[in-house]
Write a protein that holds these residues in place. Sequence first.
Motif, PDB file in Angstrom:
ATOM      1  N   LEU A  47       0.575  -0.504  -0.500  1.00  0.00           N
ATOM      2  CA  LEU A  47      -0.129   0.570  -0.051  1.00  0.00           C
ATOM      3  C   LEU A  47       0.809   1.310   0.191  1.00  0.00           C
ATOM      4  CD1 LEU A  47      -2.649   1.006   0.134  1.00  0.00           C
ATOM      5  CD2 LEU A  47      -2.894   1.074   2.694  1.00  0.00           C
ATOM      6  N   GLY A  48       0.773   2.244  -0.593  1.00  0.00           N
ATOM      7  CA  GLY A  48       1.558   3.265  -0.893  1.00  0.00           C
ATOM      8  C   GLY A  48       2.566   3.492  -2.129  1.00  0.00           C
ATOM      9  N   MET A  49       2.670   2.008  -2.519  1.00  0.00           N
ATOM     10  CA  MET A  49       4.075   2.442  -3.243  1.00  0.00           C
ATOM     11  C   MET A  49       3.453   1.567  -4.994  1.00  0.00           C
ATOM     12  SD  MET A  49       6.649   2.296  -1.277  1.00  0.00           S
ATOM     13  CE  MET A  49       7.350   2.580   0.196  1.00  0.00           C
ATOM     14  N   GLU A  50       2.299   1.974  -5.518  1.00  0.00           N
ATOM     15  CA  GLU A  50       1.880   1.555  -6.376  1.00  0.00           C
ATOM     16  C   GLU A  50       2.632   1.963  -7.467  1.00  0.00           C
ATOM     17  OE1 GLU A  50       0.294   3.743  -4.300  1.00  0.00           O
ATOM     18  OE2 GLU A  50      -1.265   1.622  -3.239  1.00  0.00           O
ATOM     19  N   PRO A  51       3.063   1.430  -8.752  1.00  0.00           N
ATOM     20  CA  PRO A  51       3.463   2.053  -9.870  1.00  0.00           C
ATOM     21  C   PRO A  51       3.296   3.799 -10.456  1.00  0.00           C
ATOM     22  CG  PRO A  51       2.803   0.117 -10.390  1.00  0.00           C
ATOM     23  CD  PRO A  51       2.375   0.098  -8.790  1.00  0.00           C
ATOM     24  N   GLY A  52       3.959   3.896 -10.835  1.00  0.00           N
ATOM     25  CA  GLY A  52       3.899   5.389 -11.301  1.00  0.00           C
ATOM     26  C   GLY A  52       5.294   5.985 -10.985  1.00  0.00           C
ATOM     27  N   SER A  53       5.159   7.602 -10.208  1.00  0.00           N
ATOM     28  CA  SER A  53       5.973   8.438 -10.105  1.00  0.00           C
ATOM     29  C   SER A  53       6.942   7.505  -8.870  1.00  0.00           C
ATOM     30  CB  SER A  53       5.575   9.842  -9.650  1.00  0.00           C
ATOM     31  OG  SER A  53       6.721  10.350  -9.394  1.00  0.00           O
ATOM     32  N   PRO A  54       8.501   7.723  -9.239  1.00  0.00           N
ATOM     33  CA  PRO A  54       8.978   7.194  -8.196  1.00  0.00           C
ATOM     34  C   PRO A  54       9.800   8.189  -6.815  1.00  0.00           C
ATOM     35  CG  PRO A  54      10.353   7.815  -9.716  1.00  0.00           C
ATOM     36  CD  PRO A  54       9.178   8.287 -10.158  1.00  0.00           C
ATOM     37  N   PHE A  55       8.348   9.558  -6.640  1.00  0.00           N
ATOM     38  CA  PHE A  55       8.713  10.206  -5.869  1.00  0.00           C
ATOM     39  C   PHE A  55       7.791  10.121  -4.938  1.00  0.00           C
ATOM     40  CE2 PHE A  55      10.875  11.410  -9.700  1.00  0.00           C
ATOM     41  CZ  PHE A  55      12.223  11.917  -9.206  1.00  0.00           C
ATOM     42  N   GLY A  56       8.019  10.428  -3.878  1.00  0.00           N
ATOM     43  CA  GLY A  56       6.760  10.224  -2.730  1.00  0.00           C
ATOM     44  C   GLY A  56       6.043  11.643  -2.331  1.00  0.00           C
ATOM     45  N   SER A  57       5.463  11.308  -1.168  1.00  0.00           N
ATOM     46  CA  SER A  57       4.422  12.909  -1.086  1.00  0.00           C
ATOM     47  C   SER A  57       5.248  13.839  -0.738  1.00  0.00           C
ATOM     48  CB  SER A  57       2.838  12.027  -0.270  1.00  0.00           C
ATOM     49  OG  SER A  57       3.612  12.355   1.149  1.00  0.00           O
ATOM     50  N   SER A  58       6.544  13.315  -0.105  1.00  0.00           N
ATOM     51  CA  SER A  58       7.011  14.798   0.444  1.00  0.00           C
ATOM     52  C   SER A  58       7.882  15.241  -0.105  1.00  0.00           C
ATOM     53  CB  SER A  58       8.393  14.315   1.553  1.00  0.00           C
ATOM     54  OG  SER A  58       9.365  13.007   1.430  1.00  0.00           O
ATOM     55  N   ILE A  59       8.636  14.478  -1.788  1.00  0.00           N
ATOM     56  CA  ILE A  59       8.871  15.512  -2.383  1.00  0.00           C
ATOM     57  C   ILE A  59       7.807  16.423  -3.412  1.00  0.00           C
ATOM     58  CG2 ILE A  59      10.572  14.868  -4.926  1.00  0.00           C
ATOM     59  CD1 ILE A  59      11.894  12.884  -2.968  1.00  0.00           C
ATOM     60  N   GLN A  60       6.835  15.344  -3.623  1.00  0.00           N
ATOM     61  CA  GLN A  60       6.009  16.108  -4.222  1.00  0.00           C
ATOM     62  C   GLN A  60       5.743  17.749  -4.089  1.00  0.00           C
ATOM     63  OE1 GLN A  60       3.059  13.217  -4.757  1.00  0.00           O
ATOM     64  NE2 GLN A  60       4.005  12.080  -5.878  1.00  0.00           N
ATOM     65  N   SER A  61       4.811  17.265  -2.893  1.00  0.00           N
ATOM     66  CA  SER A  61       4.844  18.696  -1.968  1.00  0.00           C
ATOM     67  C   SER A  61       5.765  19.458  -1.778  1.00  0.00           C
ATOM     68  CB  SER A  61       4.456  18.520  -0.513  1.00  0.00           C
ATOM     69  OG  SER A  61       3.493  17.697  -0.502  1.00  0.00           O
ATOM     70  N   LEU A  62       7.288  19.259  -1.566  1.00  0.00           N
ATOM     71  CA  LEU A  62       7.685  20.539  -1.915  1.00  0.00           C
ATOM     72  C   LEU A  62       8.266  21.067  -2.914  1.00  0.00           C
ATOM     73  CD1 LEU A  62      10.357  22.352  -0.140  1.00  0.00           C
ATOM     74  CD2 LEU A  62      11.867  20.230  -0.683  1.00  0.00           C
ATOM     75  N   VAL A  63       8.832  20.377  -4.425  1.00  0.00           N
ATOM     76  CA  VAL A  63       8.613  20.549  -6.101  1.00  0.00           C
ATOM     77  C   VAL A  63       7.198  21.308  -5.973  1.00  0.00           C
ATOM     78  CG1 VAL A  63       8.266  19.141  -8.171  1.00  0.00           C
ATOM     79  CG2 VAL A  63       9.713  18.842  -6.403  1.00  0.00           C
ATOM     80  N   THR A  64       6.223  21.058  -5.506  1.00  0.00           N
ATOM     81  CA  THR A  64       4.966  21.837  -6.121  1.00  0.00           C
ATOM     82  C   THR A  64       4.806  22.772  -4.998  1.00  0.00           C
ATOM     83  OG1 THR A  64       3.401  19.821  -6.393  1.00  0.00           O
ATOM     84  CG2 THR A  64       2.550  22.059  -6.014  1.00  0.00           C
ATOM     85  N   TYR A  65       5.648  23.589  -3.475  1.00  0.00           N
ATOM     86  CA  TYR A  65       5.995  24.585  -2.611  1.00  0.00           C
ATOM     87  C   TYR A  65       6.962  25.261  -3.730  1.00  0.00           C
ATOM     88  CZ  TYR A  65       7.101  27.612   1.145  1.00  0.00           C
ATOM     89  OH  TYR A  65       7.220  28.597   1.402  1.00  0.00           O
ATOM     90  N   LEU A  66       7.853  25.344  -3.719  1.00  0.00           N
ATOM     91  CA  LEU A  66       8.527  25.679  -4.419  1.00  0.00           C
ATOM     92  C   LEU A  66       8.942  26.252  -5.684  1.00  0.00           C
ATOM     93  CD1 LEU A  66      12.018  23.784  -3.312  1.00  0.00           C
ATOM     94  CD2 LEU A  66      11.159  25.783  -2.377  1.00  0.00           C
ATOM     95  N   ARG A  67       8.315  25.038  -6.826  1.00  0.00           N
ATOM     96  CA  ARG A  67       7.957  25.843  -8.510  1.00  0.00           C
ATOM     97  C   ARG A  67       6.451  26.761  -8.722  1.00  0.00           C
ATOM     98  NH1 ARG A  67       8.053  27.478 -12.830  1.00  0.00           N
ATOM     99  NH2 ARG A  67       7.359  26.231 -14.461  1.00  0.00           N
ATOM    100  N   TYR A  68       5.383  26.300  -7.298  1.00  0.00           N
ATOM    101  CA  TYR A  68       4.476  26.746  -7.386  1.00  0.00           C
ATOM    102  C   TYR A  68       4.758  28.613  -6.693  1.00  0.00           C
ATOM    103  CZ  TYR A  68       3.290  23.928 -10.872  1.00  0.00           C
ATOM    104  OH  TYR A  68       2.957  22.911 -12.345  1.00  0.00           O
TER     105      TYR A  68
END
Length: 122
Positions: A47-68
């Motif tokens: 659970l939580g390790m489904e295929p898709g982006s290799p990046f977890g929620s903490s990285i996704q959140s930080l990238v979104t925050y810094l980018r936008y």
Amino acid sequence: MTATAQKLQSIYEKIELPPIRPIITRIERYGGQCACCQTKYVAPVPLGMEPGSPFGSSIQSLVTYLRYTHAISYERLSSIFGEVFGLKISGSPEFVVINKPHILTPRASQDREQLCLIPYSP
């Protein structure tokens, strides 16, 4: 000199951040074939390790925050992640914030295989 004659002269602090390194979890799925009924099987994905982006929620959140929030370009984000976190983001950076394969654009779907997670070495 006695302890009662001494008075505190100054107080100061020094603050350091610990080294920040990514935590990489490798998922290995094994499968086989039932000796009795010949049905093929593959182990379920955790659970939580489904295929898709290799990046977890903490990285996704930080990238979104810094980018936008701070309007940092993808090129600069890639550089920051390498220098600060020791994490190299290669390929199409939009995959960092996409975790579900079914919401990829046609262009992103083509580039998906090029995305990889590589320990950074300057």
